[in-house]
Design an enzyme around this catalytic site. Structure first.
Site, mmCIF file in Angstrom:
data_model
loop_
_atom_site.group_PDB
_atom_site.id
_atom_site.type_symbol
_atom_site.label_atom_id
_atom_site.label_comp_id
_atom_site.label_asym_id
_atom_site.label_seq_id
_atom_site.Cartn_x
_atom_site.Cartn_y
_atom_site.Cartn_z
ATOM 1 N N GLY A 46 0.840 -1.188 0.000
ATOM 2 C CA GLY A 46 0.000 0.000 0.000
ATOM 3 C C GLY A 46 0.874 1.236 0.000
ATOM 4 O O GLY A 46 2.008 1.203 0.487
ATOM 5 N N CYS A 100 5.933 -0.314 7.215
ATOM 6 C CA CYS A 100 5.615 0.870 6.411
ATOM 7 C C CYS A 100 6.844 1.269 5.610
ATOM 8 O O CYS A 100 7.950 1.279 6.149
ATOM 9 C CB CYS A 100 5.202 1.999 7.345
ATOM 10 S SG CYS A 100 4.775 3.529 6.489
ATOM 11 N N HIS A 142 -4.374 1.584 7.722
ATOM 12 C CA HIS A 142 -2.985 2.050 7.763
ATOM 13 C C HIS A 142 -2.770 3.194 6.770
ATOM 14 O O HIS A 142 -2.215 4.233 7.109
ATOM 15 C CB HIS A 142 -2.053 0.868 7.451
ATOM 16 C CG HIS A 142 -0.601 1.228 7.363
ATOM 17 N ND1 HIS A 142 0.344 0.770 8.257
ATOM 18 C CD2 HIS A 142 0.086 2.005 6.480
ATOM 19 C CE1 HIS A 142 1.532 1.260 7.930
ATOM 20 N NE2 HIS A 142 1.403 2.010 6.848
ATOM 21 N N HIS A 146 -2.229 7.635 7.004
ATOM 22 C CA HIS A 146 -1.228 8.496 6.344
ATOM 23 C C HIS A 146 -1.858 9.803 5.872
ATOM 24 O O HIS A 146 -1.222 10.850 5.893
ATOM 25 C CB HIS A 146 -0.624 7.780 5.127
ATOM 26 C CG HIS A 146 0.510 6.860 5.446
ATOM 27 N ND1 HIS A 146 1.693 7.285 6.009
ATOM 28 C CD2 HIS A 146 0.660 5.526 5.258
ATOM 29 C CE1 HIS A 146 2.509 6.253 6.162
ATOM 30 N NE2 HIS A 146 1.911 5.162 5.717
#
Ligand code: NI
Length: 194
Positions: A46, A100, A142, A146
């Site tokens: 992602g 991440c 998640h 951001h």
């Protein structure tokens, strides 16, 4: 399409609340294509626009990537979310390990809603809704974080975060040393990736 630089912690763009997209046009589709290619190149599942320095509410997800004969990631089932909003979530939560691209080499357990319903605009600018569970629910939460300037390390205890940030500093030191050696042994920057 182009591979863009992924901004890493503690770059200030990662702390900013991203603005809504007014219109899904060719320029935005180009941005989404570039984000997807950047994500494949960095071997992530992602990517949110702030991670490439664009403070707009856009994210891409693909956790069904495939590999070509050279071992490079290629399109599996790409999903594009513009102006995503959680319009419902379950009471139940689940805990899972997250990593991440903006916090390289690290992972930690994070608590998320088990199921969410998200309203968003798709690649063509059409309004859509999805009831997400399992992995999609976690990745979406998640990535949507951001867009609000939140990293997963903001959702763990201070003690765990401090430990993780120490490990991140160490990881970066080791990477620097690796790159330094590679300057003299290999001309290809692609080989440096673990
Ligand atoms: Ni992330």
């Amino acid at each position: 399409m182009a591979v863009l630089e992924v901004y890493e912690y503690p770059h200030p763009v990662l702390k900013k609340k991203a603005v809504k997209v007014e219109k899904v046009d060719d320029a935005l589709r180009k941005l989404m294509d570039d984000m997807l290619e950047t994500m494949y190149s960095a071997v992530g599942v992602g990517l949110a626009a702030p991670q490439i320095g664009q403070s707009v509410r856009v994210l891409v997800i693909d956790y069904e990537q495939e590999e070509d004969e050279n071992g490079n990631r290629i399109k599996g089932n790409p999903r594009y979310f513009v102006n995503p909003e959680i319009i419902w979530h379950s009471d139940e939560k689940v805990c899972g390990e997250e990593g991440c691209l903006s916090v390289p080499g690290q992972r930690a357990e994070v608590e998320r809603f088990e199921k969410i319903r998200v309203r968003y605009l798709d690649y063509d600018g059409k309004e859509q809704e999805v009831l997400a569970d399992d992995f999609l629910a976690i990745v979406l939460q998640h990535e949507m974080d951001h867009l609000d300037g939140i990293l997963y390390i903001d959702r763990i205890s201070r003690l765990k975060r401090n430990m993780l940030l120490k490990k991140l500093a160490k990881f970066r030191e080791e990477e620097k040393e690796d790159n330094y050696c590679l300057l003299y042994t290999s001309p290809s920057p692609r080989d440096m990736r673990r």
